[in-house]
Design a protein around this motif. Sequence first.
Motif, PDB file in Angstrom:
ATOM      1  N   TRP A  85       1.016  -1.058  -0.208  1.00 37.41           N
ATOM      2  CA  TRP A  85      -0.017  -0.073   0.100  1.00 37.41           C
ATOM      3  C   TRP A  85       0.978   1.337  -0.170  1.00 37.41           C
ATOM      4  CZ3 TRP A  85      -5.226   1.088  -0.562  1.00 37.41           C
ATOM      5  CH2 TRP A  85      -5.555   2.139  -0.206  1.00 37.41           C
ATOM      6  N   GLN A  86       1.974   1.244   0.751  1.00 35.85           N
ATOM      7  CA  GLN A  86       2.655   2.493   0.954  1.00 35.85           C
ATOM      8  C   GLN A  86       3.629   2.646  -0.325  1.00 35.85           C
ATOM      9  OE1 GLN A  86       4.863   3.232   4.826  1.00 35.85           O
ATOM     10  NE2 GLN A  86       6.743   3.796   3.291  1.00 35.85           N
TER      11      GLN A  86
ATOM     12  N   VAL B 120       1.137   4.276  -2.503  1.00 35.51           N
ATOM     13  CA  VAL B 120       0.661   5.692  -2.137  1.00 35.51           C
ATOM     14  C   VAL B 120       1.851   6.733  -2.376  1.00 35.51           C
ATOM     15  CG1 VAL B 120       0.422   7.120  -0.117  1.00 35.51           C
ATOM     16  CG2 VAL B 120      -0.869   4.873  -0.233  1.00 35.51           C
TER      17      VAL B 120
ATOM     18  N   ASP C 245       2.019   8.556  -5.545  1.00 33.98           N
ATOM     19  CA  ASP C 245       0.860   9.500  -5.722  1.00 33.98           C
ATOM     20  C   ASP C 245       0.120   9.547  -7.179  1.00 33.98           C
ATOM     21  OD1 ASP C 245      -0.076  12.170  -5.079  1.00 33.98           O
ATOM     22  OD2 ASP C 245       1.639  13.274  -5.545  1.00 33.98           O
ATOM     23  N   ILE C 246      -0.448   8.366  -6.883  1.00 33.34           N
ATOM     24  CA  ILE C 246      -1.100   8.066  -8.294  1.00 33.34           C
ATOM     25  C   ILE C 246      -2.320   9.037  -8.851  1.00 33.34           C
ATOM     26  CG2 ILE C 246      -2.591   6.041  -9.306  1.00 33.34           C
ATOM     27  CD1 ILE C 246      -0.742   4.215  -7.620  1.00 33.34           C
ATOM     28  N   GLU C 247      -2.267   9.381  -9.944  1.00 31.61           N
ATOM     29  CA  GLU C 247      -3.400   9.697 -10.678  1.00 31.61           C
ATOM     30  C   GLU C 247      -4.100   8.879 -11.654  1.00 31.61           C
ATOM     31  OE1 GLU C 247      -4.071  12.795 -10.051  1.00 31.61           O
ATOM     32  OE2 GLU C 247      -2.420  14.005  -9.206  1.00 31.61           O
ATOM     33  N   PRO C 248      -5.423   9.215 -11.973  1.00 32.93           N
ATOM     34  CA  PRO C 248      -6.219   8.415 -12.748  1.00 32.93           C
ATOM     35  C   PRO C 248      -5.727   8.082 -14.144  1.00 32.93           C
ATOM     36  CG  PRO C 248      -7.497  10.062 -11.472  1.00 32.93           C
ATOM     37  CD  PRO C 248      -6.177  10.243 -11.431  1.00 32.93           C
TER      38      PRO C 248
ATOM     39  N   ARG D 265      -2.824  -4.438  -6.157  1.00 32.15           N
ATOM     40  CA  ARG D 265      -4.220  -4.085  -5.832  1.00 32.15           C
ATOM     41  C   ARG D 265      -4.330  -2.874  -5.229  1.00 32.15           C
ATOM     42  NH1 ARG D 265      -2.695  -8.996  -6.584  1.00 32.15           N
ATOM     43  NH2 ARG D 265      -4.224 -10.645  -7.160  1.00 32.15           N
TER      44      ARG D 265
ATOM     45  N   ILE E 265      -4.459  -0.195  -7.999  1.00 33.52           N
ATOM     46  CA  ILE E 265      -5.854  -0.474  -8.689  1.00 33.52           C
ATOM     47  C   ILE E 265      -6.819   0.250  -7.952  1.00 33.52           C
ATOM     48  CG2 ILE E 265      -7.870  -2.000  -9.126  1.00 33.52           C
ATOM     49  CD1 ILE E 265      -5.726  -2.350 -11.209  1.00 33.52           C
ATOM     50  N   LEU E 266      -6.949  -0.030  -6.532  1.00 29.88           N
ATOM     51  CA  LEU E 266      -7.836   0.720  -5.540  1.00 29.88           C
ATOM     52  C   LEU E 266      -7.342   2.106  -5.412  1.00 29.88           C
ATOM     53  CD1 LEU E 266      -7.697  -1.642  -2.680  1.00 29.88           C
ATOM     54  CD2 LEU E 266      -9.643  -1.577  -4.036  1.00 29.88           C
ATOM     55  N   LEU E 267      -6.090   2.749  -5.841  1.00 28.93           N
ATOM     56  CA  LEU E 267      -6.018   4.078  -5.649  1.00 28.93           C
ATOM     57  C   LEU E 267      -5.945   4.627  -7.216  1.00 28.93           C
ATOM     58  CD1 LEU E 267      -2.837   4.011  -3.253  1.00 28.93           C
ATOM     59  CD2 LEU E 267      -5.185   4.967  -2.752  1.00 28.93           C
ATOM     60  N   GLY E 268      -6.637   3.930  -8.079  1.00 22.38           N
ATOM     61  CA  GLY E 268      -7.085   4.611  -9.258  1.00 22.38           C
ATOM     62  C   GLY E 268      -6.213   4.423 -10.341  1.00 22.38           C
ATOM     63  N   ALA E 269      -5.107   3.765 -10.511  1.00 27.31           N
ATOM     64  CA  ALA E 269      -4.267   3.661 -11.728  1.00 27.31           C
ATOM     65  C   ALA E 269      -4.992   3.378 -12.855  1.00 27.31           C
ATOM     66  CB  ALA E 269      -3.031   2.920 -11.423  1.00 27.31           C
ATOM     67  N   LYS E 270      -4.703   3.836 -13.892  1.00 25.96           N
ATOM     68  CA  LYS E 270      -5.409   3.688 -15.332  1.00 25.96           C
ATOM     69  C   LYS E 270      -4.876   2.299 -15.782  1.00 25.96           C
ATOM     70  CE  LYS E 270      -3.937   5.122 -19.168  1.00 25.96           C
ATOM     71  NZ  LYS E 270      -3.530   6.169 -20.385  1.00 25.96           N
TER      72      LYS E 270
END
Lengths: 182, 399
Positions: free
Chosen positions: B175-176, B179, B182-185, B203, B206-211
Amino acid sequence: MMNLESGSRPGQRAGKLARALGWFSIGLGAAEFLAPRVTARAVGMRGSEGVVKAYGAREIATGVAILATKNPTPFVWGRVLGDVLDLATLGVHARRGTAMKAGLAIAAVAGVAALDVACAKALSKKPREAVRDYSDRRGMPKPADEMRGAARADFEAPRDMRIPAALRPYPLLNDEVQPTRH
Amino acid sequence: MKALCWHGKHDVRCETVPDPTIEHPRDAIIKVSSCAICGSDLHLFDGFMPGMESGDILGHEFMGEVVEVGADNRKLKVGDRVVVPFTICCGECEQCRRGNFSVCERSNRNKDVADKVFGHTTAGLFGYTHMTGGYAGGQAEYVRVPYADVAPVKIPDGLTDEQVLFLGDIFPTGWQAAVQCDIEPTDTVAIWGAGPVGQFAIRSAILLGAKQVICIDNIPERLSMARAGGAITINFDEESVLERLKDLTDGKGPEKCIDSVGMEAHVTRSIDSIYDRAKQALMLESDRPHVLREMIYVCRPGGILSVPGVYGGLVDKIPFGALMNKGLTLRTGQTHVNRWTDDLLHRIQIGQIDPSFVITHTVDLDDGPEMYKTFRDKEDGCIKVVLKPQGIQSQGASA
């Protein structure tokens, strides 16, 4: 024919043989490189010390590569090519008077070449297929496309892990999804 | 009690050792119900981490029941079920107060050694080198937890060990890693290594929105699990990583790169990885930084490199010129586990993620030494091993 595929782990014996061949390569190469005159005389190639020295360098390089990598396959095949070159060179240089020495050398190289080929073939066996199927190990309740961005709604990255606003790239007008601003 | 003890390179034994006792009023003793073998345990197994001593108890991923607490411990009580983060932190020093738990200034009892080696100390770690305190680890029936009134995470009823065990290390680490990107969509995130941390990084991204998430490895089972999590996979034995990454990003490279491999990168046919192996064999380089080099090379200018993979010492031939001129940002570090545990526990509770997906083998503690080999050699589809010190039968665990 040696069975190189048995053993507690697949390919383990072939791997061990490759390492042995690596050390052999370095030993032979060192002898050729450091004592080319003696080696040339021993195999009936007097007067070709330069060639022997160059071949010694090749042997050392191949040996180091075999020992240094977890996948020695291409370098063991390299040894096979080297064997062919050695045999051709010995054949070309064989003369009356040194034929006995050259013959013995050719026999020795041929023996090692057989070992090299067996080892290279065993190592070249296709890697195993997947032994287990994890295609259902998603870890999320829905497919990835439906979970994409699920955490963005209630998660804000801590300040020290974000790009400072002034250093953040400008958004592009044609971005399909506008980047968010923290 | 029984415990897995390190006795040298490739020599881990299940032995009977003395039970731990309370040594400080803030301590607690945990009866370990589940523990795991971590990829960074393999660095100890393979002899790459200096500062180990024969008989050291291994293990830094564990959970269990509190069976004894020190007199000053106001947080825990006997009977609590807890997951213990792998980083030991005091909760009071400046770094802990800033949330930088993995660089706690007080928990490393061999601080002087770490000061000399790294310039400054880092946090004490369970079951690791004496450079990080030499604390007994959790691959045992019982373990002493220092500063037990700070880091342990109380687990609510209704969650299995398998769902929460990884809150202590690999889930927050993946997760870190994401994080820190600094993922953008609009981002493509490339992740090297489909081991347990890589799987959680996939995962998390994905949850943080990577395209788009791309994972690079060569083990079929691991790539299959990566695809299940939503990643596009690259098998570096079968295709060129550089070419495929170019194809997948219109020639521009991924914006974000994660190294979840670390110091023991596979030796491939690339010149630099052979060079690393040769230098390591000659003790001229401690780590093999092939992934770092590749990430710097492929990352899109202005991008971010995140390094959760463990490095131990010196690396060579890092293309710092490329890193500087491309304006890349490098973020790394051991995981500040407690920054994330509350949030990730919540995500498990609401069903957003179930970390048990990564478990491939569950065995008794006695089988631990053999499982170190199985995990190291990636045999039998092994990705994550969970050990049951109290016996596999007693807990109804399944493989």
